[in-house]
Write a protein that holds these residues in place. Structure first.
Motif, mmCIF file in Angstrom:
data_model
loop_
_atom_site.group_PDB
_atom_site.id
_atom_site.type_symbol
_atom_site.label_atom_id
_atom_site.label_comp_id
_atom_site.label_asym_id
_atom_site.label_seq_id
_atom_site.Cartn_x
_atom_site.Cartn_y
_atom_site.Cartn_z
ATOM 1 N N TYR A 191 0.845 -1.203 0.000
ATOM 2 C CA TYR A 191 0.000 0.000 0.000
ATOM 3 C C TYR A 191 0.876 1.248 0.000
ATOM 4 C CZ TYR A 191 -3.882 3.064 1.517
ATOM 5 O OH TYR A 191 -4.837 4.055 1.615
ATOM 6 N N ILE B 257 -1.112 2.668 5.580
ATOM 7 C CA ILE B 257 -2.507 2.244 5.465
ATOM 8 C C ILE B 257 -3.242 2.353 6.796
ATOM 9 C CG2 ILE B 257 -1.962 -0.223 5.761
ATOM 10 C CD1 ILE B 257 -4.288 -0.744 3.699
ATOM 11 N N TYR B 258 -2.516 2.120 7.885
ATOM 12 C CA TYR B 258 -3.160 2.224 9.203
ATOM 13 C C TYR B 258 -3.541 3.678 9.493
ATOM 14 C CZ TYR B 258 -1.453 -2.529 9.871
ATOM 15 O OH TYR B 258 -1.211 -3.875 9.741
ATOM 16 N N ASP C 222 -4.279 5.881 7.247
ATOM 17 C CA ASP C 222 -5.437 6.135 6.383
ATOM 18 C C ASP C 222 -6.716 5.552 6.992
ATOM 19 O OD1 ASP C 222 -4.028 7.578 4.554
ATOM 20 O OD2 ASP C 222 -4.313 6.202 2.861
#
Lengths: 334, 334
Positions: free
Chosen positions: B188, B196-197, B199
């Motif tokens: 990602y 990603i976390y 996000d």
């Protein structure tokens, strides 16, 4: 409608089965329905289940009446629904689709008290024929990607009814564990130009310390890296990526070997709860050289702590070599 | 010596803990030791455990005597052993190494009856300080790659003793689930150049339907693709790949949020068995922008059928949005 959601980080799909939606107060002590009477899977109670999808019964008999020796019905509480479209959509960075699929029950015998391992040879073979017939039929549905066939035996292993049965869940995606196997096997094949499962079978036959049982067409081994005590894999000896391409003589030998292996487990472990699951190629994947279908049998003997789900890290108190030895020795008592 | 073995297809490592080796007859009905007296974790019984690794106690007090409020000891029945070398070797196409590592118990309180959620703020914070202290210490061992910290609460969740404790297993390899997360998060990041976390946290705050609780530094969410009913992830709001780099003020807020979340679970689900597990970066990995440490909390409410292990395919009867709503509402009853 149930909903299928994808974990955005590791790509695992899960089903939120809202129709079965549980409220906090529903998580009390599990009721054990194993002995529920009247049993909806028994002959004479056909009207207690949804209308049958197929059955093996004498020619000329009517559907949904007794006389069958194997019966496939829709699950009364399906986790996925067969009507509708997928409606794939995004929710920000998340992915979801409608919970479309099939959820069926394979009633393996009309006899309420018989276990799969106790069925006659031809009847246990018919269970595998039924698996095949259902895969071949569901393959025609362009919305489906995978057919997951499994058996839960005993309430500890998740079975809600005692009457011997398997289940089938057809899904619009490939389960992550199968995908990981396919990716791993493909990587090995790219490097060695050999199927890793075929190589494992050769090595196991040579070492002969983890071979539980075998016949002409099938071999049962305790996997080198078994996660659970007495875990067993059953594989066709001749390379085959698709279970549904099985030959008639092979079905006979698969039935015989599964019966022998399950009987050994029953006797060594005193009728343990267990699960087995068929690992097969995805429906839309053409026959291939790198993947090899097989059945994983997992007796449920130890409490698996949640951290094992959270880490993928398993502690097995029984070596597969010891398990093999116990399962082999029981033969002598026959 | 226990043995660590690698699954040749998907690369999962498992431990064959032969010292705990179970024979078939040992798999009877589980004895529930939860109430065992005398409890080896209680003050005054320090001699019933191996000598302590560290303890939080008033200055000047001697080791292995009562007076402590947190105590870390080697597990009396370790799944891995700290002495020796790895001795990585092949067995045909298989890989194995000696079962080298650490297995420790963090006794969270001297009070036999208190749960983690019932500890005072400063004492629950000390549990997280102890996690950190142990990681920092074990990091110095060049043979170790990962420190797995987890808690089993209740016998159904795998706890063999009632007295509140966590466990630590330090391993010479990275557990597959963590590796999959790292690979997914890296992919990602390569594409988006964002964590990603981070996000996910932003999206969850915006949508505000799966945020169970939060404070200045931490957020508790029901994951979009929850595998289990009432599953919760607790993440630091500020990006951080390594738990052990946590700031003092953050430890305070982590303790407060964990206490609040565990209390909500206790009240909504009536003291459920649960597991939690710390997902952290591998020991040898430098700080990075793509991975984000977090804690996964998994109440054990449903029987997970073995096919879920066999397929990686989970059926969750409770939507994370519903779980969030229940857990939020309980606040009003305080």
């Amino acid at each position: 409608m149930p909903e299928i959601r994808r974990d955005p980080i590791i790509g695992r799909w899960i089903i939120i089965s809202t129709e079965r939606g549980k409220r906090p107060s529903d998580f009390g002590h599990d009721k054990d329905n194993q002995g529920s009477i009247p049993c909806p899977f028994c002959p004479g109670n056909e009207e207690k289940t949804p209308p049958e999808i197929m059955a093996y019964r004498p020619r000329g008999q009517k559907s949904n009446e007794s006389g069958w020796w194997l019966r496939v019905i829709p699950n009364k509480f399906p986790v996925l629904q067969i009507e509708g479209q997928l409606n794939r959509s995004a929710e920000g960075l998340y992915d979801r689709m409608d919970g479309l699929g099939a959820h069926e029950v394979i009633v393996e015998t009309p006899d309420h008290t018989k276990s799969l391992a106790q069925l006659d040879d031809d009847k246990i073979q018919d269970v595998f024929w039924a698996y095949r017939d259902r895969i071949v039929d569901l393959q025609k549905d362009p919305r489906l990607q995978y057919v997951l066939i499994f058996k839960n035996r005993g309430s500890v292993a998740g079975a809600s009814l005692l009457h011997s049965h398997s289940q089938l869940i057809a899904t619009p995606m490939v389960p992550i564990r199968v995908r990981q196997e396919i990716v791993g096997a493909q990587r090995y094949f790219d490097y060695k130009e050999r199927c890793i499962y075929c190589d494992i079978i050769r090595q196991e036959q040579q070492q002969n310390v983890r071979v539980v049982d075998e016949n002409q067409d099938f071999i049962a081994i305790s996997p080198f890296a078994s996660r659970f005590p007495f875990e067993i894999s059953v594989l066709p000896k001749k390379h085959d990526s698709h279970f549904e391409d099985i030959q008639k003589s092979e079905v006979n030998n698969l039935g015989r070997l599964m019966k022998s292996v399950l009987n050994r487990l029953e006797r060594v472990l005193d009728g343990p709860p267990y699960n087995f699951i068929l690992h097969n190629s995805p429906l839309k994947q053409p026959p291939c050289e790198f993947y090899h279908w097989h059945i994983e049998i997992m007796p449920k003997l130890t409490k698996t702590a949640g951290f094992e789900w959270g880490s993928g890290f398993y502690i097995n108190p029984t070596s597969p070599e010891y398990a093999t030895k116990s399962l082999r020795e029981i033969e002598n008592l026959l």
